[in-house]
Design a protein around this motif. Structure first.
Motif, PDB file in Angstrom:
ATOM      1  N   LEU A  20      39.746  37.693  45.149  1.00  0.00           N
ATOM      2  CA  LEU A  20      39.384  38.322  46.423  1.00  0.00           C
ATOM      3  C   LEU A  20      38.319  39.394  46.221  1.00  0.00           C
ATOM      4  O   LEU A  20      37.427  39.563  47.065  1.00  0.00           O
ATOM      5  CB  LEU A  20      40.628  38.921  47.087  1.00  0.00           C
ATOM      6  CG  LEU A  20      41.572  37.922  47.763  1.00  0.00           C
ATOM      7  CD1 LEU A  20      42.853  38.605  48.195  1.00  0.00           C
ATOM      8  CD2 LEU A  20      40.880  37.275  48.964  1.00  0.00           C
ATOM      9  N   PHE A  21      38.399  40.108  45.105  1.00  0.00           N
ATOM     10  CA  PHE A  21      37.382  41.122  44.788  1.00  0.00           C
ATOM     11  C   PHE A  21      35.990  40.487  44.737  1.00  0.00           C
ATOM     12  O   PHE A  21      35.035  41.005  45.323  1.00  0.00           O
ATOM     13  CB  PHE A  21      37.721  41.781  43.450  1.00  0.00           C
ATOM     14  CG  PHE A  21      36.543  42.435  42.781  1.00  0.00           C
ATOM     15  CD1 PHE A  21      35.960  43.574  43.321  1.00  0.00           C
ATOM     16  CD2 PHE A  21      36.019  41.915  41.599  1.00  0.00           C
ATOM     17  CE1 PHE A  21      34.864  44.175  42.707  1.00  0.00           C
ATOM     18  CE2 PHE A  21      34.944  42.506  40.973  1.00  0.00           C
ATOM     19  CZ  PHE A  21      34.355  43.640  41.527  1.00  0.00           C
ATOM     20  N   LEU A  22      35.882  39.340  44.063  1.00  0.00           N
ATOM     21  CA  LEU A  22      34.586  38.676  43.919  1.00  0.00           C
ATOM     22  C   LEU A  22      34.111  38.087  45.248  1.00  0.00           C
ATOM     23  O   LEU A  22      32.924  38.180  45.591  1.00  0.00           O
ATOM     24  CB  LEU A  22      34.680  37.586  42.854  1.00  0.00           C
ATOM     25  CG  LEU A  22      34.942  38.084  41.422  1.00  0.00           C
ATOM     26  CD1 LEU A  22      35.184  36.910  40.486  1.00  0.00           C
ATOM     27  CD2 LEU A  22      33.786  38.936  40.926  1.00  0.00           C
ATOM     28  N   VAL A  23      35.034  37.478  45.997  1.00  0.00           N
ATOM     29  CA  VAL A  23      34.665  36.879  47.282  1.00  0.00           C
ATOM     30  C   VAL A  23      34.185  37.952  48.262  1.00  0.00           C
ATOM     31  O   VAL A  23      33.128  37.817  48.903  1.00  0.00           O
ATOM     32  CB  VAL A  23      35.853  36.100  47.885  1.00  0.00           C
ATOM     33  CG1 VAL A  23      35.535  35.670  49.318  1.00  0.00           C
ATOM     34  CG2 VAL A  23      36.184  34.886  47.031  1.00  0.00           C
ATOM     35  N   ILE A  24      34.939  39.024  48.368  1.00  0.00           N
ATOM     36  CA  ILE A  24      34.578  40.097  49.300  1.00  0.00           C
ATOM     37  C   ILE A  24      33.288  40.789  48.858  1.00  0.00           C
ATOM     38  O   ILE A  24      32.436  41.142  49.686  1.00  0.00           O
ATOM     39  CB  ILE A  24      35.731  41.117  49.400  1.00  0.00           C
ATOM     40  CG1 ILE A  24      36.923  40.473  50.115  1.00  0.00           C
ATOM     41  CG2 ILE A  24      35.290  42.372  50.139  1.00  0.00           C
ATOM     42  CD1 ILE A  24      38.175  41.305  50.088  1.00  0.00           C
ATOM     43  N   ARG A  25      33.112  40.914  47.569  1.00  0.00           N
ATOM     44  CA  ARG A  25      31.914  41.590  47.038  1.00  0.00           C
ATOM     45  C   ARG A  25      30.644  40.802  47.314  1.00  0.00           C
ATOM     46  O   ARG A  25      29.629  41.373  47.726  1.00  0.00           O
ATOM     47  CB  ARG A  25      32.079  41.802  45.535  1.00  0.00           C
ATOM     48  CG  ARG A  25      30.911  42.526  44.884  1.00  0.00           C
ATOM     49  CD  ARG A  25      31.103  42.641  43.403  1.00  0.00           C
ATOM     50  NE  ARG A  25      30.071  43.432  42.775  1.00  0.00           N
ATOM     51  CZ  ARG A  25      29.945  43.585  41.463  1.00  0.00           C
ATOM     52  NH1 ARG A  25      30.810  43.003  40.640  1.00  0.00           N
ATOM     53  NH2 ARG A  25      28.966  44.322  40.968  1.00  0.00           N
ATOM     54  N   GLY A  40      36.098  45.518  48.238  1.00  0.00           N
ATOM     55  CA  GLY A  40      36.165  44.725  47.015  1.00  0.00           C
ATOM     56  C   GLY A  40      36.720  45.531  45.854  1.00  0.00           C
ATOM     57  O   GLY A  40      37.549  45.040  45.082  1.00  0.00           O
ATOM     58  N   MET A  41      36.284  46.787  45.720  1.00  0.00           N
ATOM     59  CA  MET A  41      36.766  47.644  44.637  1.00  0.00           C
ATOM     60  C   MET A  41      38.267  47.912  44.766  1.00  0.00           C
ATOM     61  O   MET A  41      38.959  48.094  43.770  1.00  0.00           O
ATOM     62  CB  MET A  41      36.004  48.971  44.628  1.00  0.00           C
ATOM     63  CG  MET A  41      34.546  48.833  44.211  1.00  0.00           C
ATOM     64  SD  MET A  41      34.348  48.095  42.560  1.00  0.00           S
ATOM     65  CE  MET A  41      35.109  49.364  41.537  1.00  0.00           C
ATOM     66  N   LEU A  42      38.758  47.917  46.000  1.00  0.00           N
ATOM     67  CA  LEU A  42      40.197  48.090  46.206  1.00  0.00           C
ATOM     68  C   LEU A  42      40.972  46.957  45.552  1.00  0.00           C
ATOM     69  O   LEU A  42      41.984  47.180  44.875  1.00  0.00           O
ATOM     70  CB  LEU A  42      40.507  48.151  47.703  1.00  0.00           C
ATOM     71  CG  LEU A  42      42.001  48.154  48.078  1.00  0.00           C
ATOM     72  CD1 LEU A  42      42.679  49.407  47.523  1.00  0.00           C
ATOM     73  CD2 LEU A  42      42.172  48.078  49.592  1.00  0.00           C
ATOM     74  N   PHE A  43      40.487  45.717  45.712  1.00  0.00           N
ATOM     75  CA  PHE A  43      41.168  44.568  45.112  1.00  0.00           C
ATOM     76  C   PHE A  43      41.026  44.572  43.589  1.00  0.00           C
ATOM     77  O   PHE A  43      41.926  44.127  42.882  1.00  0.00           O
ATOM     78  CB  PHE A  43      40.637  43.267  45.708  1.00  0.00           C
ATOM     79  CG  PHE A  43      41.186  42.966  47.067  1.00  0.00           C
ATOM     80  CD1 PHE A  43      42.468  42.456  47.215  1.00  0.00           C
ATOM     81  CD2 PHE A  43      40.433  43.217  48.209  1.00  0.00           C
ATOM     82  CE1 PHE A  43      42.986  42.183  48.469  1.00  0.00           C
ATOM     83  CE2 PHE A  43      40.942  42.955  49.468  1.00  0.00           C
ATOM     84  CZ  PHE A  43      42.231  42.442  49.602  1.00  0.00           C
ATOM     85  N   LEU A  44      39.904  45.083  43.084  1.00  0.00           N
ATOM     86  CA  LEU A  44      39.750  45.216  41.634  1.00  0.00           C
ATOM     87  C   LEU A  44      40.763  46.223  41.098  1.00  0.00           C
ATOM     88  O   LEU A  44      41.376  46.004  40.046  1.00  0.00           O
ATOM     89  CB  LEU A  44      38.336  45.659  41.281  1.00  0.00           C
ATOM     90  CG  LEU A  44      38.043  45.836  39.787  1.00  0.00           C
ATOM     91  CD1 LEU A  44      38.254  44.535  39.039  1.00  0.00           C
ATOM     92  CD2 LEU A  44      36.638  46.368  39.575  1.00  0.00           C
ATOM     93  N   PHE A  45      40.954  47.310  41.829  1.00  0.00           N
ATOM     94  CA  PHE A  45      41.942  48.316  41.440  1.00  0.00           C
ATOM     95  C   PHE A  45      43.347  47.713  41.449  1.00  0.00           C
ATOM     96  O   PHE A  45      44.156  47.999  40.567  1.00  0.00           O
ATOM     97  CB  PHE A  45      41.880  49.514  42.388  1.00  0.00           C
ATOM     98  CG  PHE A  45      42.977  50.521  42.167  1.00  0.00           C
ATOM     99  CD1 PHE A  45      42.922  51.415  41.112  1.00  0.00           C
ATOM    100  CD2 PHE A  45      44.086  50.553  43.010  1.00  0.00           C
ATOM    101  CE1 PHE A  45      43.948  52.332  40.899  1.00  0.00           C
ATOM    102  CE2 PHE A  45      45.112  51.457  42.806  1.00  0.00           C
ATOM    103  CZ  PHE A  45      45.038  52.356  41.748  1.00  0.00           C
ATOM    104  N   ILE A  46      43.631  46.857  42.447  1.00  0.00           N
ATOM    105  CA  ILE A  46      44.943  46.208  42.524  1.00  0.00           C
ATOM    106  C   ILE A  46      45.162  45.328  41.294  1.00  0.00           C
ATOM    107  O   ILE A  46      46.257  45.284  40.726  1.00  0.00           O
ATOM    108  CB  ILE A  46      45.072  45.385  43.821  1.00  0.00           C
ATOM    109  CG1 ILE A  46      45.120  46.328  45.031  1.00  0.00           C
ATOM    110  CG2 ILE A  46      46.315  44.502  43.791  1.00  0.00           C
ATOM    111  CD1 ILE A  46      45.076  45.601  46.365  1.00  0.00           C
TER     112      ILE A  46
END
Length: 221
Positions: free
Chosen positions: A26-31, A40-46
């Motif tokens: 999701l991080f990559l898709v949203i980014r 996107g960074m929020l999902f990377l943090f998750i």
């Protein structure tokens, strides 16, 4: 809290692993697809938090049971992968998502550096070298961990030479084999499965050196 976690430790671990990887995708898709960098960074943090929670989970189970079991070893392997080979795999996934999302949206997301790396990754010599280097690292880790197994869980009534020359214990894998190298039952399935994976990795790594592939078509074109 630990009493609630212990009965469901595997379910919690698997859920954390799935949730973490979904967060990474999701991080990559949203980014790239939606250009929402903050979200996107929020999902990377998750994803990072999920990996850390796996380590906490392994520690909680160890504190409760007082023993190192298969569960802690498996989680340690997953965390080590995430911190080593996982970084390289993440970069490869990042380039793949750039390529696919870029084609879907009709924009160019791949940088010249990305294209250069993708061309290099289709060079048979680079592929062979990459597999060899990975095998060298795998061999080092395999030897170090099995040395640890021998030092802390080994049956020291026999010499290491005797143990390495006698593989008959593999015929009786129930419990702790009478002539096996370890005194702890949980080590046996880990050692055997890892040994099979190591053998497959060895064949794979050196196959590409002895029988290199032909140049692949440039996927970034």
């Amino acid at each position: 809290m630990a009493d609630v976690i212990i009965p469901y430790q595997w379910e919690i671990f698997i859920s954390l692993e799935i949730f973490s990887w979904l967060s990474l995708i999701l991080f990559l898709v949203i980014r790239y697809a939606f250009r929402r960098q903050a979200l996107g960074m929020l999902f990377l943090f998750i994803f990072i938090a999920g990996t850390m929670l796996e380590g906490v989970l392994a520690f909680v189970v160890y504190k409760k049971t007082g023993e190192i079991e298969t569960f802690q070893i498996i989680i340690t392997i997953f965390i080590l992968y995430a911190c080593t080979f996982g970084i390289s795999d993440f970069k490869k996934l990042d380039r793949f998502m750039k390529q696919k999302i870029g084609k879907w949206k009709g924009v160019e997301l791949l940088t010249e550096k990305d294209r250069r790396i993708m061309r290099r990754e289709n060079d048979p010599r680079f592929i062979a070298r990459k597999y060899r280097l990975g095998w060298y690292v795998h061999t080092f880790v395999f030897v170090v961990v099995h040395s640890f197994f021998w030092v802390y869980f080994g049956d020291h009534s026999r010499s290491l030479v005797e143990v390495l020359s006698d593989w008959s214990w593999m015929e009786e894998m129930d419990g702790v084999p009478e002539n096996g190298p370890y005194q702890k039952e949980v080590i046996y399935p880990i050692s055997v499965i890892w040994g099979i994976v190591f053998a497959a990795d060895t064949i794979n790594a050196w196959y590409y050196t002895i029988f290199p592939e032909k140049d692949k078509k440039n996927p970034s074109a």
